[in-house]
Design a protein around this motif. Structure first.
Motif, PDB file in Angstrom:
ATOM      1  N   VAL A  33       0.837  -1.194   0.000  1.00 40.24           N
ATOM      2  CA  VAL A  33       0.000   0.000   0.000  1.00 40.24           C
ATOM      3  C   VAL A  33       0.877   1.251   0.000  1.00 40.24           C
ATOM      4  CG1 VAL A  33      -1.752   1.315   1.250  1.00 40.24           C
ATOM      5  CG2 VAL A  33      -1.872  -1.183   1.175  1.00 40.24           C
ATOM      6  N   ILE A  34       0.553   2.181  -0.898  1.00 40.64           N
ATOM      7  CA  ILE A  34       1.258   3.454  -0.989  1.00 40.64           C
ATOM      8  C   ILE A  34       0.295   4.572  -0.612  1.00 40.64           C
ATOM      9  CG2 ILE A  34       2.490   5.030  -2.523  1.00 40.64           C
ATOM     10  CD1 ILE A  34       3.026   2.676  -4.372  1.00 40.64           C
ATOM     11  N   VAL A  35       0.724   5.475   0.236  1.00 42.26           N
ATOM     12  CA  VAL A  35      -0.053   6.690   0.499  1.00 42.26           C
ATOM     13  C   VAL A  35       0.670   7.853  -0.169  1.00 42.26           C
ATOM     14  CG1 VAL A  35      -1.080   5.876   2.639  1.00 42.26           C
ATOM     15  CG2 VAL A  35       1.126   7.055   2.711  1.00 42.26           C
ATOM     16  N   SER A  36      -0.098   8.846  -0.585  1.00 41.88           N
ATOM     17  CA  SER A  36       0.495   9.954  -1.327  1.00 41.88           C
ATOM     18  C   SER A  36      -0.091  11.286  -0.885  1.00 41.88           C
ATOM     19  CB  SER A  36       0.268   9.774  -2.837  1.00 41.88           C
ATOM     20  OG  SER A  36      -1.109   9.779  -3.151  1.00 41.88           O
ATOM     21  N   LEU A  37       0.719  12.304  -1.020  1.00 39.98           N
ATOM     22  CA  LEU A  37       0.327  13.686  -0.754  1.00 39.98           C
ATOM     23  C   LEU A  37       0.835  14.528  -1.909  1.00 39.98           C
ATOM     24  CD1 LEU A  37      -0.714  16.015   1.077  1.00 39.98           C
ATOM     25  CD2 LEU A  37       1.557  16.032   2.131  1.00 39.98           C
ATOM     26  N   GLY A  38      -0.032  15.364  -2.477  1.00 38.56           N
ATOM     27  CA  GLY A  38       0.385  16.148  -3.625  1.00 38.56           C
ATOM     28  C   GLY A  38      -0.221  17.531  -3.656  1.00 38.56           C
ATOM     29  N   THR A  39       0.374  18.378  -4.469  1.00 43.70           N
ATOM     30  CA  THR A  39      -0.148  19.723  -4.687  1.00 43.70           C
ATOM     31  C   THR A  39       0.247  20.166  -6.088  1.00 43.70           C
ATOM     32  OG1 THR A  39      -0.253  21.990  -3.801  1.00 43.70           O
ATOM     33  CG2 THR A  39       1.885  20.905  -3.784  1.00 43.70           C
ATOM     34  N   GLY A  40      -0.474  21.152  -6.603  1.00 36.55           N
ATOM     35  CA  GLY A  40      -0.167  21.626  -7.938  1.00 36.55           C
ATOM     36  C   GLY A  40      -1.156  22.669  -8.406  1.00 36.55           C
ATOM     37  N   ASP A  56      -3.998  27.453 -15.547  1.00 37.05           N
ATOM     38  CA  ASP A  56      -4.371  28.470 -14.565  1.00 37.05           C
ATOM     39  C   ASP A  56      -3.488  28.289 -13.330  1.00 37.05           C
ATOM     40  OD1 ASP A  56      -6.403  29.308 -16.227  1.00 37.05           O
ATOM     41  OD2 ASP A  56      -7.889  28.013 -15.287  1.00 37.05           O
ATOM     42  N   ALA A  57      -3.284  29.372 -12.617  1.00 36.77           N
ATOM     43  CA  ALA A  57      -2.473  29.291 -11.394  1.00 36.77           C
ATOM     44  C   ALA A  57      -3.372  29.177 -10.174  1.00 36.77           C
ATOM     45  CB  ALA A  57      -1.573  30.515 -11.279  1.00 36.77           C
ATOM     46  N   LYS A  58      -4.267  28.189 -10.194  1.00 31.67           N
ATOM     47  CA  LYS A  58      -5.146  27.941  -9.063  1.00 31.67           C
ATOM     48  C   LYS A  58      -4.665  26.686  -8.328  1.00 31.67           C
ATOM     49  CE  LYS A  58      -7.770  31.423  -9.291  1.00 31.67           C
ATOM     50  NZ  LYS A  58      -7.746  32.414  -8.198  1.00 31.67           N
ATOM     51  N   PRO A  59      -4.713  26.694  -6.980  1.00 35.94           N
ATOM     52  CA  PRO A  59      -4.103  25.598  -6.223  1.00 35.94           C
ATOM     53  C   PRO A  59      -4.990  24.368  -6.112  1.00 35.94           C
ATOM     54  CG  PRO A  59      -5.039  27.205  -4.724  1.00 35.94           C
ATOM     55  CD  PRO A  59      -5.232  27.770  -6.106  1.00 35.94           C
ATOM     56  N   ASN A  60      -4.359  23.240  -5.851  1.00 35.73           N
ATOM     57  CA  ASN A  60      -5.072  22.029  -5.453  1.00 35.73           C
ATOM     58  C   ASN A  60      -4.218  21.232  -4.488  1.00 35.73           C
ATOM     59  OD1 ASN A  60      -3.862  19.458  -6.719  1.00 35.73           O
ATOM     60  ND2 ASN A  60      -3.935  20.810  -8.498  1.00 35.73           N
ATOM     61  N   ILE A  61      -4.876  20.439  -3.678  1.00 36.55           N
ATOM     62  CA  ILE A  61      -4.220  19.548  -2.711  1.00 36.55           C
ATOM     63  C   ILE A  61      -4.896  18.188  -2.818  1.00 36.55           C
ATOM     64  CG2 ILE A  61      -3.702  19.107  -0.275  1.00 36.55           C
ATOM     65  CD1 ILE A  61      -3.926  22.100   0.212  1.00 36.55           C
ATOM     66  N   ASN A  62      -4.114  17.125  -2.788  1.00 39.98           N
ATOM     67  CA  ASN A  62      -4.712  15.793  -2.865  1.00 39.98           C
ATOM     68  C   ASN A  62      -4.038  14.812  -1.931  1.00 39.98           C
ATOM     69  OD1 ASN A  62      -2.522  14.285  -4.598  1.00 39.98           O
ATOM     70  ND2 ASN A  62      -2.914  16.212  -5.660  1.00 39.98           N
ATOM     71  N   ARG A  76      -6.182   3.070  -7.098  1.00 43.50           N
ATOM     72  CA  ARG A  76      -5.939   4.198  -6.195  1.00 43.50           C
ATOM     73  C   ARG A  76      -7.253   4.896  -5.879  1.00 43.50           C
ATOM     74  NH1 ARG A  76      -2.364   8.631  -8.842  1.00 43.50           N
ATOM     75  NH2 ARG A  76      -4.349   9.288  -9.766  1.00 43.50           N
ATOM     76  N   ILE A  77      -7.433   5.208  -4.617  1.00 41.41           N
ATOM     77  CA  ILE A  77      -8.525   6.085  -4.211  1.00 41.41           C
ATOM     78  C   ILE A  77      -7.901   7.399  -3.775  1.00 41.41           C
ATOM     79  CG2 ILE A  77      -8.550   5.153  -1.841  1.00 41.41           C
ATOM     80  CD1 ILE A  77     -11.591   5.770  -1.833  1.00 41.41           C
ATOM     81  N   GLU A  78      -8.503   8.498  -4.209  1.00 39.36           N
ATOM     82  CA  GLU A  78      -7.866   9.801  -3.975  1.00 39.36           C
ATOM     83  C   GLU A  78      -8.928  10.868  -3.768  1.00 39.36           C
ATOM     84  OE1 GLU A  78      -3.908  11.443  -5.851  1.00 39.36           O
ATOM     85  OE2 GLU A  78      -5.553  11.836  -7.232  1.00 39.36           O
ATOM     86  N   LEU A  79      -8.599  11.816  -2.918  1.00 37.91           N
ATOM     87  CA  LEU A  79      -9.448  12.983  -2.703  1.00 37.91           C
ATOM     88  C   LEU A  79      -8.683  14.239  -3.070  1.00 37.91           C
ATOM     89  CD1 LEU A  79     -10.470  10.796  -0.386  1.00 37.91           C
ATOM     90  CD2 LEU A  79     -11.987  12.686   0.106  1.00 37.91           C
ATOM     91  N   ASN A  80      -9.375  15.131  -3.761  1.00 42.25           N
ATOM     92  CA  ASN A  80      -8.779  16.391  -4.209  1.00 42.25           C
ATOM     93  C   ASN A  80      -9.614  17.570  -3.739  1.00 42.25           C
ATOM     94  OD1 ASN A  80      -6.410  16.127  -6.294  1.00 42.25           O
ATOM     95  ND2 ASN A  80      -7.828  14.481  -6.825  1.00 42.25           N
ATOM     96  N   TRP A  81      -8.940  18.581  -3.229  1.00 42.75           N
ATOM     97  CA  TRP A  81      -9.540  19.896  -3.054  1.00 42.75           C
ATOM     98  C   TRP A  81      -8.844  20.823  -4.037  1.00 42.75           C
ATOM     99  CZ3 TRP A  81      -6.829  24.370  -2.050  1.00 42.75           C
ATOM    100  CH2 TRP A  81      -7.589  25.529  -1.891  1.00 42.75           C
ATOM    101  N   PHE A  82      -9.629  21.617  -4.770  1.00 42.82           N
ATOM    102  CA  PHE A  82      -9.012  22.512  -5.741  1.00 42.82           C
ATOM    103  C   PHE A  82      -9.929  23.696  -6.011  1.00 42.82           C
ATOM    104  CE2 PHE A  82     -11.442  19.316  -7.922  1.00 42.82           C
ATOM    105  CZ  PHE A  82     -12.094  19.971  -8.954  1.00 42.82           C
ATOM    106  N   GLN A  83      -9.360  24.744  -6.565  1.00 41.42           N
ATOM    107  CA  GLN A  83     -10.094  25.953  -6.917  1.00 41.42           C
ATOM    108  C   GLN A  83     -10.164  26.103  -8.435  1.00 41.42           C
ATOM    109  OE1 GLN A  83      -7.970  29.107  -4.822  1.00 41.42           O
ATOM    110  NE2 GLN A  83      -9.426  29.009  -3.135  1.00 41.42           N
ATOM    111  N   LEU A 254      -6.002  18.769 -13.683  1.00 43.71           N
ATOM    112  CA  LEU A 254      -5.177  18.866 -12.483  1.00 43.71           C
ATOM    113  C   LEU A 254      -3.762  18.421 -12.814  1.00 43.71           C
ATOM    114  CD1 LEU A 254      -7.595  17.316  -9.803  1.00 43.71           C
ATOM    115  CD2 LEU A 254      -7.383  19.713 -10.508  1.00 43.71           C
ATOM    116  N   PHE A 255      -2.798  19.246 -12.448  1.00 45.12           N
ATOM    117  CA  PHE A 255      -1.381  18.914 -12.615  1.00 45.12           C
ATOM    118  C   PHE A 255      -0.733  18.926 -11.239  1.00 45.12           C
ATOM    119  CE2 PHE A 255       3.086  20.075 -13.346  1.00 45.12           C
ATOM    120  CZ  PHE A 255       3.452  19.054 -14.206  1.00 45.12           C
ATOM    121  N   ASN A 256      -0.073  17.818 -10.872  1.00 47.36           N
ATOM    122  CA  ASN A 256       0.384  17.656  -9.497  1.00 47.36           C
ATOM    123  C   ASN A 256       1.817  17.149  -9.388  1.00 47.36           C
ATOM    124  OD1 ASN A 256      -2.018  18.098  -7.633  1.00 47.36           O
ATOM    125  ND2 ASN A 256      -2.893  16.695  -9.137  1.00 47.36           N
TER     126      ASN A 256
END
Length: 289
Positions: A33-40, A56-62, A76-83, A254-256
């Motif tokens: 199992v791999i856990v991941s943290l990303g932003t972009g 666009d220069a809008k942030p996201n976190i996953n 993979r299961i993933e959650l993203n918050w983004f603008q 999304l680019f991360n």
């Protein structure tokens, strides 16, 4: 954000449960199992976006969790918050500038994707290639809430029904894309990933079809945000004039940059821990008999 954290917790428990049940995994190296943290960055594509404007220069976190079924295939299961945002005042086309619409939104996405790696991993997790390419495809759900600013205050646009349409703030999405990862140590990867989302809505930006009769609004805020031409000295448009293009749904990209970590087996192998605990107790009971 509380909803985001709650759904993430449920998702991580689900993926760990799947990992725990796959005892047939033939080349276990102790860390499946791999856990991941990303932003972009996050980029919107819709009626308030110029053609050819891709980033666009809008942030996201996953946050995510990934499990390998075999040397090349994982899920993979993933959650993203983004603008996301769009603004006619930045448009190149004069027709869009005089429309004078805009939006911004905070968005929450949960997705499950299948991932195919170009090169297989070794029999042990630390024997994986130094570089690897991968592609992914899956399904997900998105919660979005477009807002616009009027007289220094932001208003949610969906409850105002600016086009006379009561659309849902939830939609299904189809994420797909590709990435490259680099092994920086036995337990860590760094990955660059880009993925587009097909959606089943044309209202990420609250713009889709035609203007309605502005005098039909009983809410003055709805009337002002449905047709914003008077703010730049232009008359309101009559009902039926084109406000957006309903022939193509909105989407986003999304680019991360991600950090991936291989979890130790004792974090998720709950059953094996229970067996270790139960074993000595049974032996003690037998000795007492």
């Amino acid at each position: 954000m509380k909803i985001f954290v709650a759904v993430l917790s449920i998702g991580l428990l689900g993926i760990v449960g799947v990992a725990n049940s796959q005892s047939f995994y033939s080349y276990r190296g102790g860390r499946d199992v791999i856990v991941s943290l990303g932003t972009g960055t996050s980029s919107y594509f819709g009626d308030l976006k110029d053609p050819g404007d891709y980033i666009d220069a809008k942030p996201n976190i996953n946050l995510g969790a990934q499990y390998f079924f075999n040397p090349r295939l994982s899920t993979r299961i993933e959650l993203n918050w983004f603008q996301l945002n769009g603004d006619d005042s930045d448009a190149e086309a004069e027709g869009r500038v005089v429309r004078n619409l805009s939006f911004s939104s905070n968005n929450y996405e949960v997705s499950i994707v299948g991932i195919l790696n170009a090169f297989p991993n070794g029999r042990r997790f630390y024997q994986r290639p130094q570089f690897n390419l991968y592609g992914f495809l899956g399904v997900g759900g998105l919660y979005f809430n477009p807002k616009a600013e009027l007289n220094g205050k932001k208003y949610a646009l969906q409850p105002l029904a600016t086009e006379g349409v009561e659309y849902s703030r939830f939609t299904f999405v189809v994420p797909f894309g590709a990435g490259v990862k680099y092994k920086v140590g036995p337990f860590f990867n760094i990955a660059l990933e880009g993925g587009y989302r097909l959606t089943f809505t044309d209202y990420l930006d609250d713009v889709s079809t035609n203007y309605v009769d502005n005098s039909s609004f009983t809410n003055p805020t709805a009337a002002a945000l449905a047709d914003r031409r008077p703010e730049i000295g232009l008359p309101k448009l009559e009902a039926g004039h084109i406000r957006g293009n309903p022939d193509k749904n909105d989407g986003y990209f999304l680019f991360n940059l991600k950090i991936e970590f291989y979890l130790p087996p004792n974090v998720y192998s709950i059953n094996s821990q229970n067996r270790k605990i139960k074993g000595p107790r049974r032996n003690i009971q037998r000795r007492r008999r």
